[in-house]
Design a protein around this motif. Structure first.
Motif, short mmCIF file in Angstrom:
data_model
loop_
_atom_site.label_atom_id
_atom_site.label_comp_id
_atom_site.label_asym_id
_atom_site.label_seq_id
_atom_site.Cartn_x
_atom_site.Cartn_y
_atom_site.Cartn_z
N ARG A 24 -6.54 -4.77 3.41
CA ARG A 24 -5.69 -5.48 2.41
C ARG A 24 -5.44 -6.91 3.03
O ARG A 24 -5.21 -7.69 2.25
N LEU A 31 0.83 -1.29 -0.18
CA LEU A 31 0.10 -0.04 0.06
C LEU A 31 0.98 1.19 0.26
O LEU A 31 0.49 2.21 -0.67
N GLU A 70 1.69 2.07 -3.29
CA GLU A 70 0.49 2.44 -4.15
C GLU A 70 0.27 3.91 -4.00
O GLU A 70 -0.21 4.85 -4.86
#
Length: 199
Positions: free
Chosen positions: A42, A25, A28
């Motif tokens: 997640r 993450l 991202e």
């Protein structure tokens, strides 16, 4: 007869899923947009599971990065060679560092931690103590053995020498002033060792 679930195995699996989710993450969305909620979603765990083990997203990310560094060491990325050829040994390690910095898997979390550590002194201190200092100590140890072997000047300041080797590399990576290449680190090693040659 049904087997009793292994709680420690389940716990290890959850922990690993959380660390992997944090690393994915942060690559991202970046550190600022990273949330405990997103990590939990997640990883497929509840928020409370994360808070039971870590006090903050910074703490999760620090452990994830330590875990990543441990994986790299197991793959041969972070053992410091001592072949007797100081230049070759330094070039090998710095080339591996370049490869890590150019790998998104390592780049994003390391950038995120560096940025977070700049604004969070406690995190910055822990990042330095747990991740940075052990690596710098390996450089220093290798230079010490080279000094004892008469390969560099007796009065060489080992800590300053290490910073002369890794400082320009880190600066170029952090500021993105130019591509990070093996040729750059090879030239860096040659230049620094010229300055450290025995008188």
């Amino acid at each position: 007869m049904a087997k009793t679930p292994d709680a420690s195995r389940r716990s290890d699996r959850s922990r690993r899923a959380i660390l992997d989710a944090a690393l994915a993450l942060v690559g991202e969305v970046g550190y600022n947009k990273l949330t405990i909620e997103a990590i939990a979603a997640r990883a497929g765990v509840g928020k409370q599971t994360i808070y039971r083990w870590w006090p903050s997203k910074a703490a999760v990310l620090l452990e994830a990065s330590l875990s990543l560094a441990g994986d790299a060491a197991e793959e041969g990325g972070w053992s410091f060679p001592d072949t007797g050829d100081l230049a070759a040994d330094l070039k090998q390690v710095l080339r591996a560092t370049v490869d890590e910095f150019n790998d998104e898997k390592y780049d994003a979390p390391t950038r995120a931690l560096t940025a977070a550590g700049a604004t969070d002194p406690e995190l910055g201190a822990r990042f330095t103590e747990k991740l940075l200092e052990p690596q710098l100590a390996l450089y220093e140890q290798r230079l010490r053995s080279a000094r004892e072997a008469g390969q560099i000047a007796e009065d060489a300041d080992l800590r300053l020498s290490v910073e002369m080797l890794v400082g320009p590399l880190t600066y170029r990576w952090l500021m993105r002033t130019a591509p990070l290449t093996h040729a750059f680190t090879d030239a860096l090693v040659d230049r620094v060792l010229r300055g450290l040659a025995p008188h």
